[in-house]
Design an enzyme around this catalytic site. Sequence first.
Site, PDB file in Angstrom:
ATOM      1  N   HIS A 155     -65.554  35.160  29.179  1.00 53.49           N
ATOM      2  CA  HIS A 155     -64.241  35.169  28.053  1.00 53.49           C
ATOM      3  C   HIS A 155     -63.597  36.093  28.087  1.00 53.49           C
ATOM      4  O   HIS A 155     -62.970  36.866  27.415  1.00 53.49           O
ATOM      5  CB  HIS A 155     -65.539  35.850  26.767  1.00 53.49           C
ATOM      6  CG  HIS A 155     -66.399  35.549  26.031  1.00 53.49           C
ATOM      7  ND1 HIS A 155     -66.702  34.658  25.659  1.00 53.49           N
ATOM      8  CD2 HIS A 155     -67.681  35.847  26.648  1.00 53.49           C
ATOM      9  CE1 HIS A 155     -68.105  33.934  25.173  1.00 53.49           C
ATOM     10  NE2 HIS A 155     -69.319  34.352  26.249  1.00 53.49           N
ATOM     11  N   SER A 276     -36.337  34.208  39.166  1.00 53.85           N
ATOM     12  CA  SER A 276     -35.414  33.763  37.402  1.00 53.85           C
ATOM     13  C   SER A 276     -33.924  33.464  37.466  1.00 53.85           C
ATOM     14  O   SER A 276     -33.312  34.534  38.868  1.00 53.85           O
ATOM     15  CB  SER A 276     -35.746  34.944  36.716  1.00 53.85           C
ATOM     16  OG  SER A 276     -34.657  35.340  35.597  1.00 53.85           O
ATOM     17  N   LYS A 282     -37.887  38.845  39.219  1.00 51.65           N
ATOM     18  CA  LYS A 282     -38.960  37.760  38.854  1.00 51.65           C
ATOM     19  C   LYS A 282     -39.450  36.839  40.326  1.00 51.65           C
ATOM     20  O   LYS A 282     -38.542  36.853  40.883  1.00 51.65           O
ATOM     21  CB  LYS A 282     -38.890  37.090  37.667  1.00 51.65           C
ATOM     22  CG  LYS A 282     -38.055  37.835  36.334  1.00 51.65           C
ATOM     23  CD  LYS A 282     -40.099  37.909  36.095  1.00 51.65           C
ATOM     24  CE  LYS A 282     -40.647  36.933  35.451  1.00 51.65           C
ATOM     25  NZ  LYS A 282     -40.373  36.199  34.195  1.00 51.65           N
ATOM     26  N   GLU A 289     -48.208  26.563  38.276  1.00 56.82           N
ATOM     27  CA  GLU A 289     -48.130  25.919  36.894  1.00 56.82           C
ATOM     28  C   GLU A 289     -47.525  24.619  36.083  1.00 56.82           C
ATOM     29  O   GLU A 289     -47.785  24.152  36.121  1.00 56.82           O
ATOM     30  CB  GLU A 289     -46.731  27.109  35.791  1.00 56.82           C
ATOM     31  CG  GLU A 289     -46.918  28.005  35.414  1.00 56.82           C
ATOM     32  CD  GLU A 289     -45.750  29.474  35.389  1.00 56.82           C
ATOM     33  OE1 GLU A 289     -45.569  30.593  33.862  1.00 56.82           O
ATOM     34  OE2 GLU A 289     -44.896  28.902  35.981  1.00 56.82           O
TER      35      GLU A 289
END
Length: 458
Positions: A155, A276, A282, A289
């Site tokens: 969880h 970025s 970044k 992804e």
Amino acid sequence: MKPWEGRFTGATDVLMERFSSSIAFDWRLFRYDIEGSAAYAEMLGRIGILSGSEASEIVAALSEIAGEIENGTLPFRDELEDIHMHVEQRLIEKIGELGKKLHTGRSRNEQVSLDTRMYVKEELARLDDDLKGLMEAIVRKAETEKTAIMPGYTHTRRAQVIPFAHFLMAWYYAFKRDRERVAGARLRADVMPLGSGALAGSTLPIDREFLRARLGFSRISENSMDAVADRDFVLDALYAAATIMLHLSRMSEDFILYSTEEFSYLSLPDALCTGSSLMPHKKNPDALELIRGKASRSMGALFTLFTLIKGLPSTYNRDLQEDKEPLFQSLASTREAVAIMALAVRGLFIDREAMERAVRMSFMPAVEMAEYLAAKGVPFREAHHIVGTMVKACEERKVFLWEMDLDEMRRYSEAFDEAVFDYVDPRHVVENRKTEGGASLREVERQIEKESAYLRGP
Ligand code: ARG
């Protein structure tokens, strides 16, 4: 001129030509189509439809056509619909009347099945190699990081201490099952359909056994109507690919999560990250992804095939042409995703201190504390309750279980003694776990050894 235009008076609408053309994507099958045609010509030579020299002339011309397609010098035309007609038409252009004999007793319905099966067999063999590469990367990483420990989660909450290598190896076993699925799909694709004709076979003595052996298949199809309709092998390949992508997607999610500043257990190699355009600091995990994103396409491809086939009446229907784009796309991106994940695993940096800190700054020895009591004869349900009450008390005072002194512990249970501190120490826990397959250093060693031997095999 179209090979089938004999029974037509009117011309095909230009829009229809574009609509029905598949050459833009099925040209990828050209090598298989040409190999199938060469085998077919040789077979026609053996059964006396062609003379030996005619068969050789066709085979030679076909290999020139392969070269032309490879160099991009053969123009594709929508009016010739697909790869099968492009090759045949070019053959006739090159060698004239003789070229018109190649299609004797043959149908594109079986040709497309043959080509697709050959493609699936070859791509799945490559995918299997890629998978093996990824599994090797995982085992090597597990070996290098053998002593690192981390929190194991359920969880997304800290649950029990585990060796980092045990977490990695968990993914290894998912890919090992994937290899079995790929092997199953290869087996189902490995059936030679030529000789089925459009749906019924032929009055000519087509030598199917010769074609089977010549084209490297292990079996021939048993029923011509089934052979031209069957796309189960495409479903099997897509299912195997979708399951691999499912695993890669979840593994990506683990890596993305563990590499956030909030966790900071891992960092991903620069080679797989991007920056970025606005925020100078970044370093984004785009590769992972994209694996997650592309996984949805592979799952979509599987469902495209299910819905494509489910309403079709027996034998070949043109709908089946729509199977190729999802198939090509899914297998290609699955192979890429497996290779990307292998790079991610190889280049992964592991912050052992951060992981171990997270292990210690937690209530995670709770299970082991209850087991400690159970080993002393306290019924487990009672032990569970005792430790639960201790956790509650610790939470109120903002301390961890191992920060309680023995006197206090003994107020909860007389069974506690000095040895408990060692027993619940995370390093001791991963050494002391006894179950086969459990999260212990010994099991990690065993898995690494056994799976290294497995990977030395085929
Ligand atoms: N391009 C077709 C396909 O991919 C080949 C078979 C066409 N057969 C036919 N009778 N139109 O399925």
